[in-house]
Design a protein around this motif. Structure first.
Motif, PDB file in Angstrom:
ATOM      1  N   ILE A 150       0.864  -1.183   0.000  1.00  0.00           N
ATOM      2  CA  ILE A 150       0.000   0.000   0.000  1.00  0.00           C
ATOM      3  C   ILE A 150       0.899   1.231   0.000  1.00  0.00           C
ATOM      4  N   HIS A 151       0.718   2.057  -1.005  1.00  0.00           N
ATOM      5  CA  HIS A 151       1.577   3.228  -1.206  1.00  0.00           C
ATOM      6  C   HIS A 151       0.989   4.443  -0.518  1.00  0.00           C
ATOM      7  N   GLU A 152       1.787   5.046   0.377  1.00  0.00           N
ATOM      8  CA  GLU A 152       1.350   6.248   1.083  1.00  0.00           C
ATOM      9  C   GLU A 152       1.796   7.502   0.343  1.00  0.00           C
ATOM     10  N   ASN A 153       0.884   8.440   0.205  1.00  0.00           N
ATOM     11  CA  ASN A 153       1.152   9.704  -0.485  1.00  0.00           C
ATOM     12  C   ASN A 153       1.875  10.682   0.449  1.00  0.00           C
ATOM     13  N   GLU A 154       3.116  10.374   0.750  1.00  0.00           N
ATOM     14  CA  GLU A 154       3.925  11.175   1.667  1.00  0.00           C
ATOM     15  C   GLU A 154       4.517  12.404   0.969  1.00  0.00           C
ATOM     16  N   LYS A 155       4.665  13.486   1.700  1.00  0.00           N
ATOM     17  CA  LYS A 155       5.234  14.719   1.172  1.00  0.00           C
ATOM     18  C   LYS A 155       6.660  14.495   0.682  1.00  0.00           C
ATOM     19  N   LEU A 156       6.967  15.037  -0.488  1.00  0.00           N
ATOM     20  CA  LEU A 156       8.303  15.084  -1.106  1.00  0.00           C
ATOM     21  C   LEU A 156       8.723  13.820  -1.838  1.00  0.00           C
ATOM     22  N   ILE A 157       7.998  12.709  -1.681  1.00  0.00           N
ATOM     23  CA  ILE A 157       8.323  11.538  -2.489  1.00  0.00           C
ATOM     24  C   ILE A 157       7.681  11.696  -3.870  1.00  0.00           C
ATOM     25  N   PHE A 158       7.968  10.756  -4.772  1.00  0.00           N
ATOM     26  CA  PHE A 158       7.412  10.858  -6.124  1.00  0.00           C
ATOM     27  C   PHE A 158       5.891  10.921  -6.090  1.00  0.00           C
ATOM     28  N   GLY A 159       5.262  10.025  -5.358  1.00  0.00           N
ATOM     29  CA  GLY A 159       3.801   9.953  -5.345  1.00  0.00           C
ATOM     30  C   GLY A 159       3.153  10.839  -4.313  1.00  0.00           C
ATOM     31  N   ASP A 160       3.676  12.054  -4.135  1.00  0.00           N
ATOM     32  CA  ASP A 160       3.066  12.949  -3.150  1.00  0.00           C
ATOM     33  C   ASP A 160       1.864  13.692  -3.718  1.00  0.00           C
ATOM     34  N   THR A 161       1.881  14.008  -4.986  1.00  0.00           N
ATOM     35  CA  THR A 161       0.758  14.717  -5.592  1.00  0.00           C
ATOM     36  C   THR A 161      -0.245  13.737  -6.191  1.00  0.00           C
ATOM     37  N   ILE A 162      -1.436  14.227  -6.438  1.00  0.00           N
ATOM     38  CA  ILE A 162      -2.478  13.371  -7.009  1.00  0.00           C
ATOM     39  C   ILE A 162      -2.038  12.813  -8.358  1.00  0.00           C
ATOM     40  N   ALA A 163      -1.533  13.678  -9.240  1.00  0.00           N
ATOM     41  CA  ALA A 163      -1.198  13.252 -10.602  1.00  0.00           C
ATOM     42  C   ALA A 163      -0.102  12.192 -10.604  1.00  0.00           C
ATOM     43  N   ARG A 164       0.950  12.399  -9.800  1.00  0.00           N
ATOM     44  CA  ARG A 164       2.043  11.415  -9.809  1.00  0.00           C
ATOM     45  C   ARG A 164       1.634  10.121  -9.109  1.00  0.00           C
ATOM     46  N   ASN A 165       0.792  10.232  -8.109  1.00  0.00           N
ATOM     47  CA  ASN A 165       0.292   9.029  -7.442  1.00  0.00           C
ATOM     48  C   ASN A 165      -0.496   8.172  -8.423  1.00  0.00           C
ATOM     49  N   VAL A 166      -1.397   8.797  -9.153  1.00  0.00           N
ATOM     50  CA  VAL A 166      -2.178   8.071 -10.163  1.00  0.00           C
ATOM     51  C   VAL A 166      -1.247   7.495 -11.223  1.00  0.00           C
ATOM     52  N   ASP A 167      -0.245   8.251 -11.629  1.00  0.00           N
ATOM     53  CA  ASP A 167       0.705   7.800 -12.645  1.00  0.00           C
ATOM     54  C   ASP A 167       1.368   6.492 -12.236  1.00  0.00           C
ATOM     55  N   LEU A 168       1.881   6.429 -11.013  1.00  0.00           N
ATOM     56  CA  LEU A 168       2.601   5.212 -10.626  1.00  0.00           C
ATOM     57  C   LEU A 168       1.646   4.032 -10.431  1.00  0.00           C
ATOM     58  N   LEU A 169       0.459   4.274  -9.858  1.00  0.00           N
ATOM     59  CA  LEU A 169      -0.487   3.178  -9.662  1.00  0.00           C
ATOM     60  C   LEU A 169      -0.988   2.634 -10.992  1.00  0.00           C
ATOM     61  N   LYS A 170      -1.260   3.529 -11.927  1.00  0.00           N
ATOM     62  CA  LYS A 170      -1.728   3.117 -13.244  1.00  0.00           C
ATOM     63  C   LYS A 170      -0.623   2.437 -14.042  1.00  0.00           C
ATOM     64  N   SER A 171       0.597   2.947 -13.941  1.00  0.00           N
ATOM     65  CA  SER A 171       1.707   2.400 -14.713  1.00  0.00           C
ATOM     66  C   SER A 171       2.051   0.982 -14.288  1.00  0.00           C
ATOM     67  N   ILE A 172       2.023   0.720 -12.984  1.00  0.00           N
ATOM     68  CA  ILE A 172       2.368  -0.620 -12.499  1.00  0.00           C
ATOM     69  C   ILE A 172       1.171  -1.560 -12.603  1.00  0.00           C
ATOM     70  N   ASN A 173      -0.019  -1.046 -12.316  1.00  0.00           N
ATOM     71  CA  ASN A 173      -1.264  -1.753 -12.618  1.00  0.00           C
ATOM     72  C   ASN A 173      -1.276  -3.190 -12.094  1.00  0.00           C
ATOM     73  N   SER A 174      -1.140  -3.313 -10.768  1.00  0.00           N
ATOM     74  CA  SER A 174      -1.153  -4.639 -10.154  1.00  0.00           C
ATOM     75  C   SER A 174      -2.094  -4.637  -8.957  1.00  0.00           C
ATOM     76  N   PRO A 175      -2.835  -5.734  -8.765  1.00  0.00           N
ATOM     77  CA  PRO A 175      -3.672  -5.823  -7.567  1.00  0.00           C
ATOM     78  C   PRO A 175      -2.858  -5.909  -6.287  1.00  0.00           C
ATOM     79  N   ARG A 176      -1.540  -6.108  -6.422  1.00  0.00           N
ATOM     80  CA  ARG A 176      -0.670  -6.164  -5.247  1.00  0.00           C
ATOM     81  C   ARG A 176       0.006  -4.829  -4.950  1.00  0.00           C
TER      82      ARG A 176
END
Length: 285
Positions: A150-176
């Motif tokens: 489970i990826h946490e949207n922590e400040k300053l990491i890649f997935g901190d913003t909505i757009a980048r969070n969606v980008d990584l979840l969509k790009s990897i696209n795994s139920p895990r």
């Protein structure tokens, strides 16, 4: 039915005090981040055995291993980090935890730029491909182990913003690999947790961290800040959410690797969340 969990090291470093307060508050799950001032991945096998025995005796399950995986500069050694991740998988299996909390890497530290004679470091977007590749490796290992990241949207990491969070979840696209909704973290990144973040990550939403931030930037109990917790809870219920709501209030201190509230402030955070749930007649365990 939703279940309440907690980062119990917010209460105390002492396992017995953690358990006492959890039981008092009617919380039957724990996000294991640390005990005895030791991070979960640094606990030895004997310590883990003691924790497992105590939790099982008190009827407390481990909802997630709250690991620091991915909370390092993206330019750090990935091979070394993989060894820590393998330990996280071992701990999750041993404690029957279905989830491991992870992050999506920091940009290079400023000291690296200084050592290389650079005036500044590249932004995190420059490392997108490397980050996606690393997270893909972690996800494949999780798939093999039958554990969900489970990826946490922590400040300053890649997935901190909505757009980048969606980008990584969509790009990897795994139920895990699924998403955490942490409204306070989004607010600290000047992102709107509801409805913007909620709706954007809803296809991957599987876990919720409960903390709030007010207009002055202070961490407060759920419902006392700008996180729109009543709206979020109503929407979660309407959408059929049946996962964990995990208290991580950070009311006394918020550090890079953990936060702290103390037993009294933790009780206030727990009571605030449970009050919101009772007001809407949403049953929880």
């Amino acid at each position: 039915m939703i279940r309440l969990s907690a980062f119990a090291d917010e209460i105390s470093p002492d396992l017995h005090e953690q358990i006492t307060v959890l039981k008092e508050q009617g919380i039957h799950y724990i996000d294991l981040r640390g005990v005895w001032d030791t991070n979960v991945l640094q606990l030895n096998d004997n310590q883990l055995a003691d924790i497992k025995r105590e939790l099982e005796a008190e009827g407390i399950g481990v909802a997630a291993i709250a690991s620091p995986i991915g909370k390092v500069p993206v330019t750090s050694s990935f091979e070394e980090h993989l060894q820590h991740f393998e330990r996280a998988l071992e701990v999750a299996r041993y404690l029957n935890a279905p989830y491991i909390r992870i992050f999506s890497f920091y940009p290079p530290m400023l000291t690296e730029a200084t050592e290389q004679g650079q005036e500044s470091t590249p932004g995190i977007d420059a490392y997108r491909e490397e980050i996606i590749q690393r997270l893909t490796v972690l996800t494949r290992k999780a798939e093999e182990a039958g554990v969900t990241l489970i990826h946490e949207n922590e400040k300053l990491i890649f997935g901190d913003t909505i757009a980048r969070n969606v980008d990584l979840l969509k790009s990897i696209n795994s139920p895990r690999l699924r998403g955490v909704l942490d409204p306070a973290n989004y607010l600290q990144c000047e992102q709107q947790p509801y409805p913007e973040a909620y709706e954007a990550i809803s296809p991957w939403l599987e876990y919720v961290h409960v903390k709030d931030v007010n207009a002055a930037g202070e961490l407060v109990v759920a419902g006392a800040g700008d996180g729109r917790w009543p709206d979020i809870l109503r929407r979660l219920r309407a959408d059929g959410y049946d996962g964990f709501l995990s208290l991580e209030p950070h009311l006394a201190a918020a550090g890079e690797y953990q936060g702290f509230s103390g037993s009294n402030l933790f009780r206030k955070a727990s009571q605030a969340l449970q009050h919101l749930l009772k007001e809407m007649d949403w049953e929880y365990a």
